[in-house]
Design an enzyme around this catalytic site. Structure first.
Site, PDB file in Angstrom:
ATOM      1  N   HIS A  66      50.063  43.811  47.601  1.00  0.00           N
ATOM      2  CA  HIS A  66      52.087  42.921  47.003  1.00  0.00           C
ATOM      3  C   HIS A  66      52.501  42.942  45.567  1.00  0.00           C
ATOM      4  CE1 HIS A  66      49.328  39.536  46.508  1.00  0.00           C
ATOM      5  NE2 HIS A  66      50.605  39.395  45.183  1.00  0.00           N
ATOM      6  N   HIS A 125      33.288  35.688  39.592  1.00  0.00           N
ATOM      7  CA  HIS A 125      32.769  35.086  41.107  1.00  0.00           C
ATOM      8  C   HIS A 125      31.365  36.064  41.501  1.00  0.00           C
ATOM      9  CE1 HIS A 125      37.384  34.863  40.189  1.00  0.00           C
ATOM     10  NE2 HIS A 125      36.906  33.811  41.230  1.00  0.00           N
ATOM     11  N   ASN A 177      27.731  35.822  44.356  1.00  0.00           N
ATOM     12  CA  ASN A 177      27.971  35.638  46.034  1.00  0.00           C
ATOM     13  C   ASN A 177      26.463  36.275  46.244  1.00  0.00           C
ATOM     14  OD1 ASN A 177      27.987  36.004  49.119  1.00  0.00           O
ATOM     15  ND2 ASN A 177      27.934  33.450  48.979  1.00  0.00           N
TER      16      ASN A 177
END
Length: 221
Positions: free
Chosen positions: A180, A111, A113
């Protein structure tokens, strides 16, 4: 006549989209499909953009790379977390974002950006800042890929200060941390926001280095 900051960034970002999609096509052999869009009159945001999608290639199952340049009458609170005094000011925002999903599970997803905001508070000078970064998410990590990825990130940051790579690497690690699961998503990279620590020309050079660095880091992998 010199170009405005908005024109300089917009021109760079559209060129970056071209370079990234050309680099991905060179690896895959499949051209991107392109959709040029414009916001309809009366919508909260006005502007235009270019969305490019590659699907079903021999290397990449799906890859998307989009450019957008929009403006609005009021900056939303979510965009002014570090600058509450700009809430409600007219603004422009632009950026290039991408996500790449390879077909081979031994090739990592990635990814990236880069983005630019400029706000126009009433009676004051415009306020601008940059943000962005890139990260790598391997299904099966290979040490040499991870070392190459981070060495490229470190190299692009080096001209801007010895502390920049470590700072933005940690920011990326923290941003993509999954509480988590007790681990980060992928192997990290660079992440930064609210960037105006240097003058405009230097910040733009850094964004340019990030864009070039993404291609240099990902294409060999």
């Amino acid at each position: 006549m010199s170009l405005s900051p908005v024109d300089l960034v917009s021109g760079y970002l559209q060129g970056l989209q071209n370079r990234i999609t050309s680099a991905i096509t060179a690896v895959d052999g499949t051209p991107f499909l392109e959709d040029v869009w414009r916001k309809a009159p009366g919508e909260p945001l006005q502007g235009q953009g270019i969305t490019r999608i590659l699907e079903g290639g021999p290397v990449f199952e799906r890859a998307g790379c989009g450019f957008s340049h929009v403006s609005g009458a009021k900056l939303p609170p979510s965009a002014t977390q570090h600058r509450p005094g700009l809430a409600g000011a007219p603004f422009e925002a632009m950026g290039v974002s991408l996500v790449i999903h390879p077909r081979n599970p031994y090739v990592p997803t990635s990814h990236a950006n880069v983005r630019f905001f400029i706000a126009y508070p009433e009676g004051k000078a415009p306020v601008w800042w940059f943000g962005g970064g890139f990260d790598l998410t391997p299904f099966y990590p290979f040490d040499e890929d991870i070392v190459h990825w981070h060495q490229t990130a470190q190299k692009l940051c080096a001209p801007f200060g010895a502390e920049v790579y470590a700072e933005y690497k940690k920011w990326c690690d923290d941003y993509f941390y999954l509480p988590h699961r007790g681990e980060t998503r992928g192997v990290g990279g660079l992440f930064f926001d609210d960037l105006n620590r240097w003058d405009f020309a230097t910040c733009l050079r850094f964004i340019e280095a990030v864009g070039a660095g993404f291609i240099a880091a990902y294409a060999p992998i």
